[in-house]
Write a protein that holds these residues in place. Sequence first.
Motif, mmCIF file in Angstrom:
data_model
loop_
_atom_site.group_PDB
_atom_site.id
_atom_site.type_symbol
_atom_site.label_atom_id
_atom_site.label_comp_id
_atom_site.label_asym_id
_atom_site.label_seq_id
_atom_site.Cartn_x
_atom_site.Cartn_y
_atom_site.Cartn_z
ATOM 1 N N PRO A 136 -7.877 12.880 -4.942
ATOM 2 C CA PRO A 136 -8.778 11.934 -4.262
ATOM 3 C C PRO A 136 -8.180 10.533 -4.133
ATOM 4 O O PRO A 136 -8.352 9.874 -3.106
ATOM 5 C CB PRO A 136 -10.019 11.922 -5.156
ATOM 6 C CG PRO A 136 -10.009 13.248 -5.843
ATOM 7 C CD PRO A 136 -8.551 13.573 -6.050
ATOM 8 N N GLN A 137 -7.449 10.094 -5.165
ATOM 9 C CA GLN A 137 -6.833 8.761 -5.106
ATOM 10 C C GLN A 137 -5.759 8.696 -4.025
ATOM 11 O O GLN A 137 -5.660 7.706 -3.299
ATOM 12 C CB GLN A 137 -6.217 8.385 -6.466
ATOM 13 C CG GLN A 137 -7.208 8.280 -7.572
ATOM 14 C CD GLN A 137 -7.402 9.596 -8.322
ATOM 15 O OE1 GLN A 137 -6.945 10.656 -7.899
ATOM 16 N NE2 GLN A 137 -8.091 9.531 -9.445
ATOM 17 N N LYS B 224 0.836 -1.200 0.000
ATOM 18 C CA LYS B 224 0.000 0.000 0.000
ATOM 19 C C LYS B 224 0.870 1.249 0.000
ATOM 20 O O LYS B 224 0.561 2.227 -0.677
ATOM 21 C CB LYS B 224 -0.944 -0.016 1.207
ATOM 22 C CG LYS B 224 -1.976 1.071 1.201
ATOM 23 C CD LYS B 224 -2.889 1.024 -0.010
ATOM 24 C CE LYS B 224 -3.744 -0.213 -0.053
ATOM 25 N NZ LYS B 224 -4.669 -0.214 -1.208
ATOM 26 N N GLN C 11 -7.421 8.541 -0.652
ATOM 27 C CA GLN C 11 -7.981 7.208 -0.420
ATOM 28 C C GLN C 11 -6.881 6.215 -0.036
ATOM 29 O O GLN C 11 -7.014 5.472 0.939
ATOM 30 C CB GLN C 11 -8.711 6.713 -1.663
ATOM 31 C CG GLN C 11 -9.246 5.298 -1.505
ATOM 32 C CD GLN C 11 -9.816 4.736 -2.799
ATOM 33 O OE1 GLN C 11 -10.084 5.474 -3.739
ATOM 34 N NE2 GLN C 11 -9.998 3.435 -2.834
ATOM 35 N N GLN D 223 -5.567 6.890 3.452
ATOM 36 C CA GLN D 223 -6.479 6.417 4.491
ATOM 37 C C GLN D 223 -6.405 4.902 4.638
ATOM 38 O O GLN D 223 -6.444 4.374 5.754
ATOM 39 C CB GLN D 223 -7.909 6.854 4.172
ATOM 40 C CG GLN D 223 -8.114 8.346 4.335
ATOM 41 C CD GLN D 223 -9.457 8.820 3.819
ATOM 42 O OE1 GLN D 223 -10.127 8.156 3.029
ATOM 43 N NE2 GLN D 223 -9.854 10.002 4.268
ATOM 44 N N GLU D 224 -6.281 4.200 3.518
ATOM 45 C CA GLU D 224 -6.139 2.743 3.572
ATOM 46 C C GLU D 224 -4.838 2.355 4.281
ATOM 47 O O GLU D 224 -4.825 1.415 5.094
ATOM 48 C CB GLU D 224 -6.194 2.155 2.166
ATOM 49 C CG GLU D 224 -7.562 2.280 1.517
ATOM 50 C CD GLU D 224 -7.576 1.877 0.052
ATOM 51 O OE1 GLU D 224 -6.553 1.356 -0.456
ATOM 52 O OE2 GLU D 224 -8.615 2.101 -0.600
#
Length: 59
Positions: free
Chosen positions: A29-30, A13, A33, A36-37
Motif C-alpha cells: 500500500p505504501q 518522491k 501511494q 500515485q503521488e
Amino acid sequence: MSKKELLERIEKKRAQLIDIVAENGLTSPQAIQFSQELDRLLNSYNSQYIKKCYTPQMS
C-alpha cells in the motif's frame, strides 16, 4: 511552484518510492501511494513544462 521546485519534489518522491519498494515490495500500500503521488507530480510537470509535440489527427 517553480520548475526547479517541482523537479526537486519529483526527485525526492522518486527516491522515497525506491526506498519504500525495497523495504515493502512493489505492491505494498505504501508503494502504491508513493507511486500515485509521483504520478501526480510528473503529470503536473508535463502539463506545465512539456510542449505537446504530437497532435492526433481527427478522421
